[in-house]
Motif scaffolding. Structure first.
Motif, short mmCIF file in Angstrom:
data_model
loop_
_atom_site.label_atom_id
_atom_site.label_comp_id
_atom_site.label_asym_id
_atom_site.label_seq_id
_atom_site.Cartn_x
_atom_site.Cartn_y
_atom_site.Cartn_z
N ARG A 1 14.08 -12.71 -16.24
CA ARG A 1 13.84 -12.65 -14.80
C ARG A 1 12.45 -12.06 -14.62
O ARG A 1 12.17 -10.96 -15.11
CB ARG A 1 14.88 -11.76 -14.12
CG ARG A 1 14.76 -11.78 -12.62
CD ARG A 1 15.84 -10.94 -11.96
NE ARG A 1 15.22 -10.23 -10.88
CZ ARG A 1 15.01 -8.92 -10.84
NH1 ARG A 1 15.43 -8.16 -11.80
NH2 ARG A 1 14.41 -8.36 -9.82
N ALA B 1 4.56 -16.09 -16.77
CA ALA B 1 5.83 -15.91 -16.06
C ALA B 1 6.73 -17.12 -16.23
O ALA B 1 7.94 -16.99 -16.45
CB ALA B 1 5.58 -15.62 -14.59
N ALA B 2 6.16 -18.32 -16.14
CA ALA B 2 6.95 -19.54 -16.30
C ALA B 2 7.56 -19.62 -17.70
O ALA B 2 8.73 -19.97 -17.86
CB ALA B 2 6.08 -20.77 -16.02
N ASP B 3 6.78 -19.29 -18.73
CA ASP B 3 7.31 -19.30 -20.10
C ASP B 3 8.42 -18.27 -20.26
O ASP B 3 9.44 -18.53 -20.90
CB ASP B 3 6.20 -19.03 -21.11
CG ASP B 3 5.38 -20.27 -21.43
OD1 ASP B 3 5.63 -21.34 -20.82
OD2 ASP B 3 4.48 -20.17 -22.28
N GLU C 1 0.76 -16.67 -13.97
CA GLU C 1 1.75 -17.68 -13.55
C GLU C 1 2.33 -18.44 -14.74
O GLU C 1 3.53 -18.65 -14.82
CB GLU C 1 1.13 -18.67 -12.56
CG GLU C 1 0.78 -18.08 -11.21
CD GLU C 1 1.99 -17.72 -10.36
OE1 GLU C 1 3.10 -18.21 -10.63
OE2 GLU C 1 1.80 -16.96 -9.40
N GLU C 2 1.47 -18.84 -15.68
CA GLU C 2 1.94 -19.57 -16.86
C GLU C 2 2.81 -18.68 -17.75
O GLU C 2 3.83 -19.12 -18.29
CB GLU C 2 0.76 -20.10 -17.69
CG GLU C 2 -0.09 -21.12 -16.98
CD GLU C 2 -1.35 -20.51 -16.36
OE1 GLU C 2 -2.43 -21.06 -16.60
OE2 GLU C 2 -1.22 -19.51 -15.63
N GLN D 1 -3.73 -15.83 -16.36
CA GLN D 1 -2.67 -16.74 -16.78
C GLN D 1 -1.28 -16.19 -16.44
O GLN D 1 -0.28 -16.62 -17.01
CB GLN D 1 -2.77 -17.02 -18.28
CG GLN D 1 -4.00 -17.86 -18.62
CD GLN D 1 -4.06 -18.17 -20.09
OE1 GLN D 1 -4.41 -17.30 -20.88
NE2 GLN D 1 -3.70 -19.39 -20.44
N ARG E 1 10.41 -17.14 -17.93
CA ARG E 1 11.59 -17.65 -17.21
C ARG E 1 12.32 -18.71 -18.03
O ARG E 1 13.55 -18.72 -18.09
CB ARG E 1 11.18 -18.22 -15.85
CG ARG E 1 10.79 -17.16 -14.85
CD ARG E 1 10.46 -17.76 -13.48
NE ARG E 1 9.94 -16.75 -12.61
CZ ARG E 1 8.66 -16.67 -12.22
NH1 ARG E 1 7.78 -17.58 -12.61
NH2 ARG E 1 8.26 -15.70 -11.43
N ARG E 2 11.55 -19.60 -18.69
CA ARG E 2 12.17 -20.62 -19.54
C ARG E 2 12.96 -19.99 -20.68
O ARG E 2 13.93 -20.56 -21.17
CB ARG E 2 11.11 -21.57 -20.10
CG ARG E 2 10.72 -22.68 -19.13
CD ARG E 2 9.89 -23.76 -19.81
NE ARG E 2 8.51 -23.37 -20.07
CZ ARG E 2 7.54 -23.34 -19.17
NH1 ARG E 2 7.78 -23.70 -17.92
NH2 ARG E 2 6.32 -22.97 -19.49
#
Length: 114
Positions: free
Chosen positions: A104, A95-97, A92-93, A90, A99-100
């Motif tokens: 960085r 990392a996306a959270d 990618e998910e 997981q 970033r939100r």
């Protein structure tokens, strides 16, 4: 990786992240010659399992509790204290959270985590 592949102290020093060599030099009794053969067990803490820092323990102070709760867990190690466990599947998910939340994040797939 450099702990296993460096042939000289200079090669090892050049492979470290910025600032890491300076920190190690403070712990060494004297600076090794850059051309001297490298032996990982001469790195302070390596033979005891204390170097490099355990990434899972480092994440305790870095990964927000909400992200840990959503994807993984905190665990306690008998010898090394608290750590964070997150599923690589997981990444990618996660990392996306992060970033939100304003962090960085740079995903690295070339890390040797063995």
């Amino acid at each position: 990786m450099a702990l296993r592949t460096a042939r000289t102290w200079g090669e090892f020093a050049r492979s470290l992240p910025e600032g890491e060599w300076g920190e190690l030099l403070e712990r060494l009794e004297e600076a090794p010659d850059a051309a001297a053969p490298f032996d990982a067990d001469e790195v302070p803490g390596h033979a005891d399992g204390d170097y490099p820092t355990w990434l899972a323990a480092s994440m305790v102070d870095i990964i927000p509790t909400d992200v840990v709760t959503k994807y993984g867990s905190r665990l306690d190690s008998v010898l090394n204290g608290e750590a964070v466990e997150l599923p690589w599947a997981q990444a990618e998910e996660i990392a996306a959270d992060l970033r939100r939340l304003g962090h960085r994040v740079e995903l690295r797939t070339d890390l040797d985590l063995s």
